[in-house]
Design a protein around this motif. Structure first.
Motif, PDB file in Angstrom:
ATOM      1  N   ALA A 194       0.782  -0.933   0.092  1.00 33.48           N
ATOM      2  CA  ALA A 194      -0.040  -0.090  -0.251  1.00 33.48           C
ATOM      3  C   ALA A 194       0.979   1.327   0.126  1.00 33.48           C
ATOM      4  CB  ALA A 194      -0.924   0.470   1.571  1.00 33.48           C
ATOM      5  N   CYS A 195       2.272   1.246   0.410  1.00 30.82           N
ATOM      6  CA  CYS A 195       2.718   2.487   1.082  1.00 30.82           C
ATOM      7  C   CYS A 195       3.689   2.324  -0.015  1.00 30.82           C
ATOM      8  CB  CYS A 195       3.854   2.674   1.474  1.00 30.82           C
ATOM      9  SG  CYS A 195       5.128   0.579   1.540  1.00 30.82           S
ATOM     10  N   THR A 196       3.266   1.590  -1.934  1.00 29.29           N
ATOM     11  CA  THR A 196       4.835   1.593  -2.934  1.00 29.29           C
ATOM     12  C   THR A 196       4.672   3.176  -4.193  1.00 29.29           C
ATOM     13  OG1 THR A 196       4.009  -0.856  -2.827  1.00 29.29           O
ATOM     14  CG2 THR A 196       4.919   0.182  -5.160  1.00 29.29           C
ATOM     15  N   VAL A 197       5.924   3.752  -3.868  1.00 31.67           N
ATOM     16  CA  VAL A 197       6.197   4.778  -4.791  1.00 31.67           C
ATOM     17  C   VAL A 197       7.394   4.469  -5.251  1.00 31.67           C
ATOM     18  CG1 VAL A 197       5.837   6.147  -2.141  1.00 31.67           C
ATOM     19  CG2 VAL A 197       7.807   5.418  -3.026  1.00 31.67           C
ATOM     20  N   LEU A 198       7.376   5.647  -6.338  1.00 25.09           N
ATOM     21  CA  LEU A 198       9.117   4.801  -6.815  1.00 25.09           C
ATOM     22  C   LEU A 198      10.295   5.983  -6.770  1.00 25.09           C
ATOM     23  CD1 LEU A 198       6.741   5.672 -10.527  1.00 25.09           C
ATOM     24  CD2 LEU A 198       7.754   3.555  -9.428  1.00 25.09           C
ATOM     25  N   ALA A 199      11.251   5.353  -6.665  1.00 27.16           N
ATOM     26  CA  ALA A 199      12.780   6.472  -6.217  1.00 27.16           C
ATOM     27  C   ALA A 199      13.014   5.873  -7.342  1.00 27.16           C
ATOM     28  CB  ALA A 199      13.045   5.306  -4.738  1.00 27.16           C
ATOM     29  N   ASP A 200      13.825   7.029  -8.319  1.00 26.60           N
ATOM     30  CA  ASP A 200      14.428   7.067  -9.193  1.00 26.60           C
ATOM     31  C   ASP A 200      13.465   5.956 -10.423  1.00 26.60           C
ATOM     32  OD1 ASP A 200      16.356   9.331  -8.537  1.00 26.60           O
ATOM     33  OD2 ASP A 200      17.289   7.375  -7.620  1.00 26.60           O
TER      34      ASP A 200
END
Length: 174
Positions: A47-53
């Motif tokens: 649920a907390c997935t984000v994109l880093a680079d």
């Protein structure tokens, strides 16, 4: 306290935080970006997935200090102004959401997953590892998205939305 500078959704952010603050808490509590959700706080639900680079990560397990100088994209940063990202449009069109709690993480994960696929990164069900990226099968999508859980069971709509965007190549980084 430590100072952490990163780019979040295209804007530079400077945070004065304690070193043990998770990236998720930095985004939600210090920057007011509440799209990424705190589900399990153990990296199991997505649920907390984000994109880093451009790569998908579970932000509840990442310390904000680890992302000094990096580019972070949250669900709030996927749209182009008022125009939704193609995956956001497809999720709506295919009923790829119900309660919406997991949707931000599903969307960020799907963006990252499509970039991984386009780059030729295999999954556990990829038949030919050396083959160029082929059309994503339902089994490939389900395997590649298996780190993102949906309590409502909107998986069929999520898979249909991802397949549609993968087929057009629209909105796929890489």
């Amino acid at each position: 306290m430590v100072e952490v500078r990163m780019r979040v959704n295209g804007a530079t952010a400077t945070l004065d935080i304690e070193p043990q603050v998770s990236l998720l808490d930095a985004l939600r509590e210090h920057l007011g970006l509440t799209g990424a959700k705190k589900g399990c706080a153990q990296g199991a639900c997505g649920a907390c997935t984000v994109l880093a680079d451009g790569e998908r990560i579970v932000s509840c397990l990442a310390l904000a200090v680890q992302y000094e100088g990096r580019e972070i994209t949250t669900v709030e940063g996927l749209a182009d102004g008022e125009r939704l990202h193609p995956l956001q449009e497809a999720f709506v069109a295919h009923d790829g959401l119900q309660c919406g709690y997991c949707t931000p993480g599903q969307l960020c994960s799907a963006v990252g997953m499509l970039a991984e696929h386009r780059a030729g990164t295999p999954s556990a069900v990829t038949e030919r590892l050396a083959a160029p990226a082929a059309e994503l099968s339902e089994a490939e999508i389900r395997e590649r998205m298996s780190g993102n859980l949906c309590r409502c069971g909107a998986y069929n709509g999520i898979v249909a939305a991802i397949r549609e965007v993968a087929a057009t190549g629209e909105g796929v980084a890489g």
